[in-house]
Design a protein around this motif. Structure first.
Motif, PDB file in Angstrom:
ATOM      1  N   LYS A 183       0.835  -1.206   0.000  1.00 34.89           N
ATOM      2  CA  LYS A 183       0.000   0.000   0.000  1.00 34.89           C
ATOM      3  C   LYS A 183       0.865   1.250   0.000  1.00 34.89           C
ATOM      4  O   LYS A 183       0.553   2.244  -0.671  1.00 34.89           O
ATOM      5  CB  LYS A 183      -0.920  -0.011   1.225  1.00 34.89           C
ATOM      6  N   THR A 184       1.962   1.206   0.738  1.00 36.98           N
ATOM      7  CA  THR A 184       2.876   2.350   0.772  1.00 36.98           C
ATOM      8  C   THR A 184       3.498   2.582  -0.592  1.00 36.98           C
ATOM      9  O   THR A 184       3.559   3.726  -1.079  1.00 36.98           O
ATOM     10  CB  THR A 184       3.979   2.119   1.830  1.00 36.98           C
ATOM     11  N   ILE A 185       3.955   1.521  -1.236  1.00 34.14           N
ATOM     12  CA  ILE A 185       4.520   1.647  -2.577  1.00 34.14           C
ATOM     13  C   ILE A 185       3.479   2.219  -3.536  1.00 34.14           C
ATOM     14  O   ILE A 185       3.776   3.112  -4.342  1.00 34.14           O
ATOM     15  CB  ILE A 185       5.032   0.282  -3.080  1.00 34.14           C
ATOM     16  N   ALA A 186       2.249   1.712  -3.442  1.00 32.30           N
ATOM     17  CA  ALA A 186       1.192   2.154  -4.368  1.00 32.30           C
ATOM     18  C   ALA A 186       0.868   3.636  -4.188  1.00 32.30           C
ATOM     19  O   ALA A 186       0.650   4.351  -5.181  1.00 32.30           O
ATOM     20  CB  ALA A 186      -0.061   1.305  -4.156  1.00 32.30           C
ATOM     21  N   THR A 187       0.840   4.115  -2.947  1.00 32.33           N
ATOM     22  CA  THR A 187       0.493   5.529  -2.747  1.00 32.33           C
ATOM     23  C   THR A 187       1.638   6.450  -3.184  1.00 32.33           C
ATOM     24  O   THR A 187       1.384   7.559  -3.652  1.00 32.33           O
ATOM     25  CB  THR A 187       0.133   5.813  -1.279  1.00 32.33           C
ATOM     26  N   ILE A 188       2.874   5.992  -3.039  1.00 30.88           N
ATOM     27  CA  ILE A 188       3.986   6.790  -3.568  1.00 30.88           C
ATOM     28  C   ILE A 188       3.922   6.817  -5.091  1.00 30.88           C
ATOM     29  O   ILE A 188       4.113   7.868  -5.726  1.00 30.88           O
ATOM     30  CB  ILE A 188       5.345   6.237  -3.083  1.00 30.88           C
ATOM     31  N   TYR A 189       3.639   5.661  -5.671  1.00 34.29           N
ATOM     32  CA  TYR A 189       3.550   5.582  -7.139  1.00 34.29           C
ATOM     33  C   TYR A 189       2.415   6.466  -7.672  1.00 34.29           C
ATOM     34  O   TYR A 189       2.474   6.959  -8.804  1.00 34.29           O
ATOM     35  CB  TYR A 189       3.340   4.132  -7.569  1.00 34.29           C
ATOM     36  N   ALA A 190       1.385   6.679  -6.862  1.00 40.93           N
ATOM     37  CA  ALA A 190       0.235   7.487  -7.299  1.00 40.93           C
ATOM     38  C   ALA A 190       0.539   8.984  -7.325  1.00 40.93           C
ATOM     39  O   ALA A 190      -0.274   9.764  -7.848  1.00 40.93           O
ATOM     40  CB  ALA A 190      -0.955   7.216  -6.383  1.00 40.93           C
ATOM     41  N   ILE A 191       1.682   9.399  -6.779  1.00 38.25           N
ATOM     42  CA  ILE A 191       2.045  10.821  -6.828  1.00 38.25           C
ATOM     43  C   ILE A 191       2.419  11.171  -8.265  1.00 38.25           C
ATOM     44  O   ILE A 191       3.314  10.551  -8.844  1.00 38.25           O
ATOM     45  CB  ILE A 191       3.245  11.122  -5.899  1.00 38.25           C
ATOM     46  N   PRO A 192       1.765  12.158  -8.872  1.00 40.36           N
ATOM     47  CA  PRO A 192       2.103  12.511 -10.263  1.00 40.36           C
ATOM     48  C   PRO A 192       3.548  12.986 -10.395  1.00 40.36           C
ATOM     49  O   PRO A 192       4.118  13.584  -9.473  1.00 40.36           O
ATOM     50  CB  PRO A 192       1.111  13.640 -10.592  1.00 40.36           C
ATOM     51  N   GLN A 193       4.134  12.691 -11.525  1.00 43.60           N
ATOM     52  CA  GLN A 193       5.484  13.148 -11.837  1.00 43.60           C
ATOM     53  C   GLN A 193       5.437  14.556 -12.424  1.00 43.60           C
ATOM     54  O   GLN A 193       4.476  14.895 -13.114  1.00 43.60           O
ATOM     55  CB  GLN A 193       6.147  12.200 -12.841  1.00 43.60           C
ATOM     56  N   PRO A 194       6.470  15.376 -12.258  1.00 46.61           N
ATOM     57  CA  PRO A 194       7.597  15.154 -11.360  1.00 46.61           C
ATOM     58  C   PRO A 194       7.237  15.507  -9.927  1.00 46.61           C
ATOM     59  O   PRO A 194       6.361  16.339  -9.680  1.00 46.61           O
ATOM     60  CB  PRO A 194       8.671  16.092 -11.916  1.00 46.61           C
ATOM     61  N   PHE A 195       7.933  14.900  -8.997  1.00 46.91           N
ATOM     62  CA  PHE A 195       7.645  15.105  -7.582  1.00 46.91           C
ATOM     63  C   PHE A 195       7.845  16.560  -7.172  1.00 46.91           C
ATOM     64  O   PHE A 195       7.133  17.070  -6.299  1.00 46.91           O
ATOM     65  CB  PHE A 195       8.535  14.185  -6.740  1.00 46.91           C
ATOM     66  N   THR A 196       8.802  17.233  -7.786  1.00 48.98           N
ATOM     67  CA  THR A 196       9.067  18.641  -7.442  1.00 48.98           C
ATOM     68  C   THR A 196       7.857  19.521  -7.694  1.00 48.98           C
ATOM     69  O   THR A 196       7.678  20.540  -7.015  1.00 48.98           O
ATOM     70  CB  THR A 196      10.254  19.177  -8.257  1.00 48.98           C
ATOM     71  N   GLU A 197       7.013  19.157  -8.648  1.00 49.78           N
ATOM     72  CA  GLU A 197       5.794  19.915  -8.901  1.00 49.78           C
ATOM     73  C   GLU A 197       4.638  19.440  -8.026  1.00 49.78           C
ATOM     74  O   GLU A 197       3.787  20.232  -7.613  1.00 49.78           O
ATOM     75  CB  GLU A 197       5.414  19.816 -10.380  1.00 49.78           C
ATOM     76  N   SER A 198       4.642  18.144  -7.709  1.00 49.79           N
ATOM     77  CA  SER A 198       3.536  17.595  -6.915  1.00 49.79           C
ATOM     78  C   SER A 198       3.510  18.132  -5.495  1.00 49.79           C
ATOM     79  O   SER A 198       2.435  18.213  -4.885  1.00 49.79           O
ATOM     80  CB  SER A 198       3.605  16.063  -6.895  1.00 49.79           C
ATOM     81  N   ILE A 199       4.658  18.504  -4.939  1.00 47.48           N
ATOM     82  CA  ILE A 199       4.631  19.058  -3.580  1.00 47.48           C
ATOM     83  C   ILE A 199       3.908  20.398  -3.539  1.00 47.48           C
ATOM     84  O   ILE A 199       3.508  20.865  -2.464  1.00 47.48           O
ATOM     85  CB  ILE A 199       6.059  19.224  -3.002  1.00 47.48           C
ATOM     86  N   ILE A 200       3.689  20.991  -4.706  1.00 45.91           N
ATOM     87  CA  ILE A 200       2.967  22.262  -4.792  1.00 45.91           C
ATOM     88  C   ILE A 200       1.553  22.054  -5.328  1.00 45.91           C
ATOM     89  O   ILE A 200       0.574  22.525  -4.751  1.00 45.91           O
ATOM     90  CB  ILE A 200       3.736  23.254  -5.685  1.00 45.91           C
ATOM     91  N   SER A 201       1.441  21.281  -6.422  1.00 44.34           N
ATOM     92  CA  SER A 201       0.145  21.164  -7.093  1.00 44.34           C
ATOM     93  C   SER A 201      -0.627  19.891  -6.746  1.00 44.34           C
ATOM     94  O   SER A 201      -1.814  19.786  -7.061  1.00 44.34           O
ATOM     95  CB  SER A 201       0.345  21.226  -8.611  1.00 44.34           C
ATOM     96  N   ASN A 202       0.023  18.909  -6.119  1.00 46.27           N
ATOM     97  CA  ASN A 202      -0.658  17.668  -5.744  1.00 46.27           C
ATOM     98  C   ASN A 202      -0.319  17.294  -4.306  1.00 46.27           C
ATOM     99  O   ASN A 202       0.044  16.150  -4.005  1.00 46.27           O
ATOM    100  CB  ASN A 202      -0.248  16.530  -6.687  1.00 46.27           C
ATOM    101  N   ALA A 203      -0.445  18.268  -3.418  1.00 48.60           N
ATOM    102  CA  ALA A 203      -0.046  18.074  -2.021  1.00 48.60           C
ATOM    103  C   ALA A 203      -0.807  16.929  -1.358  1.00 48.60           C
ATOM    104  O   ALA A 203      -0.258  16.210  -0.519  1.00 48.60           O
ATOM    105  CB  ALA A 203      -0.240  19.367  -1.241  1.00 48.60           C
ATOM    106  N   ASP A 204      -2.083  16.745  -1.726  1.00 46.18           N
ATOM    107  CA  ASP A 204      -2.880  15.696  -1.095  1.00 46.18           C
ATOM    108  C   ASP A 204      -2.310  14.309  -1.389  1.00 46.18           C
ATOM    109  O   ASP A 204      -2.306  13.437  -0.506  1.00 46.18           O
ATOM    110  CB  ASP A 204      -4.333  15.769  -1.571  1.00 46.18           C
TER     111      ASP A 204
END
Length: 436
Positions: free
Chosen positions: A387-408
């Motif tokens: 489950k942990t691997i799956a939720t990390i994989y679900a973070i959209p690429q690139p991670f540098t943008e997701s910390i701003i636009s996909n925080a959830d």
């Protein structure tokens, strides 16, 4: 056929900007009873992946499966089933070749309960030592790719060197559940993988007259060598480095840093090798002559602390710190946009330790011991890892943008990582402490 001027220009542009065929992925398999996890190295330029499965008895085709852009498959297979499986990558230009077939066997009967000593020995031999051997080999290939890039500084060779960096990165990130012993006492962890690095300091080295030899770079402080300095030189500050931008000094620095990296990786493998430092024996003899690990419980404690440590680092460090400050500069492996893959491989290192598997090597893992006394806990740990691997994989690429636009989505991964830490500390660690 009549072409307009715009159409002619578009046709000419298409002829010189086509994508290249993707490289062939490398396929890895871990099993835990009937639970099967297949994953493969993400290939740069690939749009999709196809899995082919054949019957293990006669090689007859079972089927081909379009997996889209996914780089992993988790499934449950019937007991006693067996397949040869391979993976290929594809894009608009066509498909790569299939990877070498891997034999996937699901046991028909439950395995015998191993002894604690057997689990410890398999962990040292099949997980740690094999991971370090793989790391040493992949860093040699990275050095070779950079040498080829220096001889012919083309876009194709830069692409190959970048892929070699990503491939070498995998075994290192999957080693982070066991950064004890020689990795710690020989200071090889910081030499290989210090983060963050300072681009200004790197540029100062490039602009200086310091000889960029293996000897001088090996003597640099950790933040001026290792994986991330090579990453910065190959990918640039934003994953957009062009071959034409590489200077002679940058190439010399990259080669010296890659040679130092390869030497350090080999030193780490040698430190565990039975033919050299043989820390393998020191760990394997826990409770039976080891001075470092006088009891089986002390070795199990080391194993579990490594698992807990990397899970906590991913959750409270690698994911949380960049998110809290919405600060891309804190994101590890940001230059190559390999961050999410790094984090997933860190959790896979926990899976490798728990199941006692790495690449083609497998043996009794902690899971067998846990299952023998508490099947529900074994299932909970296995499920939480996936489950942990799956939720990390679900973070959209690139991670540098997701910390701003996909925080959830980032926060969801943090939550599951913390759940994994809590499960390991609250329920698995007490079992290890009860061993005598």
């Amino acid at each position: 056929m009549k072409l307009t001027l715009i159409g002619l220009v578009a046709l000419m542009f298409a002829s010189v900007s086509h994508a290249e065929l993707p490289g062939t992925p490398k396929l890895y398999i871990t099993t835990n009873g009937t639970q099967v996890n297949l994953y493969w190295d993400e290939v740069s330029g690939a749009d999709n992946y196809t899995l082919i499965a054949s019957n293990s008895n006669d090689g007859s085709l079972v089927g081909q499966f379009d997996l889209g852009a996914n780089t992993q498959v988790d499934t449950v297979l019937p007991p006693g089933s067996g397949f040869f499986v391979s993976i290929r990558a594809g894009n608009t230009e066509g498909n790569s070749g299939f990877s070498l077939p891997r034999l996937l066997l699901v046991p028909s009967v439950p395995a015998e309960i191993p002894s604690v000593q057997q689990v410890i020995q398999n962990y040292a031999r099949n997980v740690i030592f094999n991971t370090y051997i793989d790391l040493a080999e992949q860093t040699k290939l990275l050095r070779a790719a950079i040498l080829e890039l220096q001889l012919e500084t083309t876009a194709k060779n830069l692409h190959q060197a970048q892929n070699a960096w990503r491939t070498a990165r995998r075994p290192w990130e999957q080693s982070e559940a066991f950064l004890f012993g020689p990795a710690e006492t020989l200071d090889l962890d910081p030499a290989l993988d210090s983060w963050p690095i300072n681009a200004t300091d790197i540029q100062n080295v490039i602009d200086s007259t310091t000889p960029l030899t293996t000897e001088t770079v090996s003597a640099f402080e950790p933040t001026l060598k290792g994986f991330h300095v090579i990453e910065y030189l190959l990918f640039g500050s934003n994953n957009n480095k062009a071959a034409s931008e590489l200077t002679a000094r940058e190439l010399a620095y990259a080669i010296a840093a890659a040679t130092a990296l390869s030497n350090d990786a080999q030193t780490l493998a040698d430190a565990w090798s039975p033919n050299a430092g043989n820390f393998l024996a020191e760990f394997s003899k826990a409770g039976a002559g080891s001075t470092t690990y006088p009891s089986l419980a002390s070795a199990l404690q080391e194993i579990l602390e490594g698992m807990i440590g990397i899970a906590d680092e991913v959750g409270t460090g690698k994911l949380s710190k960049p998110l809290a400050g919405r600060d891309p500069s804190l994101v590890e492996s940001q230059f190559s946009a390999n961050s999410r893959t790094d984090f997933i491989n860190n959790i896979r290192s926990i899976r490798n330790v728990y199941t006692g598997t790495y690449l083609l090597s497998e043996g009794p893992g902690l899971n067998a011991l846990v299952k023998s006394v508490n099947p529900a806990l074994d299932e909970a740990i296995s499920n939480q890892i996936e489950k942990t691997i799956a939720t990390i994989y679900a973070i959209p690429q690139p991670f540098t943008e997701s910390i701003i636009s996909n925080a959830d989505s980032v926060q969801a991964a943090i939550n599951e990582t913390k759940n994994l830490v809590a499960l390991l500390i609250d329920q698995l660690l007490p079992l290890a402490r009860s061993v005598r």
